[in-house]
Write a protein that holds these residues in place. Sequence first.
Motif: not given
Length: 377
Positions: A107-112, A130-139, A147-149
Amino acid sequence: MKKRIALWVMCLAMGTVFYGCSAPEPEESTDTGAASEETAETERYEGNAEDYKAALLIPGSLGDKSFFDASYQAVGLLEEEYGMDVDYVECGTDASKYYPAYVDLCQGGYDLILTVSSNGDDALIQIAEEYPDQKFISLDGELDDIPSNVYIIAPKNNEMSYLAGAVAALKAQELGDKTIGFVGGMDIPGINEFLVGYIEGAQQIMPDIQVQSSYVGSFTDTAKGKENGLLLYNSGISVVFTAAGQSGIGVLDAAVQTGNYVIGVDSDQAEALKDSQPEMANVVITSAIKNIPENALHIVQKAMDGEVNYGKKEYYGLKEGAVGLAENEFYQKLMSEEDRQTISDLKEKVMNGEVELTETMGLSTEELSEIRDKVRP
């Protein structure tokens, strides 16, 4: 800074050196088969890097001088290199706190949103859906049903552990020992990747070497880690590789107390300890390092360029500069020039594909037990 503090306080309210390398490229893109059939569409970020909004969720506690501290270093490196303000949340070990922290970040508007470890996989899967438009990366992750994002960086733990095993065997050989030790945080597949690589590296130097392994049962219990370490050292073992997070500090303490040696893990532990606890730094021969800060720098640039393969896991090893050994002043002092050259030669062979390591992914309990039991004293 206010946002960073607010995130940290939020997580508390809910209950709560690195080894330099060139920017890594994965050896190959690996589709695990269980990953989503489609990957998320990506677009190039057109703004300035300093305006890119990124955050790191740490599903653990800082101060371990190992994995989570190495992860936190990514924050400073991203800020230094790209001028961006990277927020972070330190959520401790209570897994029930991870999902609410993710919600706040989403909900903080992060690009990543970045994260590390398999600790928070359940929360990551839930929040990604739940947030399909949010991008996530596990380092640093082990997730297979991706998931696709979400994008997963999977370090080749067995490659750096192979070198650690060779170092341990060379030091043991110098001391006239035929047995080395291993202390893992928990008896789980991710930790046993370290053990298998360690065994194979040691056998490269001394084919009949024995390896005594033990597990703390926790990544945060330094007292139990010290107890495990003392049991190994007092049995006549002189060199122990610890892959136990903060519990590993207890093993270092045991090495100091008994006058023996340790091989550290995840970050350059001797470098991290040399000012505050020099007696510990002096017993760390080297550390098997995951270059998480450098990996973060590289993958965030790719994210801004729209080049991340979301929905997939990619493997990074010695060849990509994503893992390695700490070749610091302590390594130079505690290992002979001849032995250091042996390690350097082995590293080249691994990078060139001349060394065939056991594939630890999907290794059954029975197969692991067979590998482990064959080298027990």
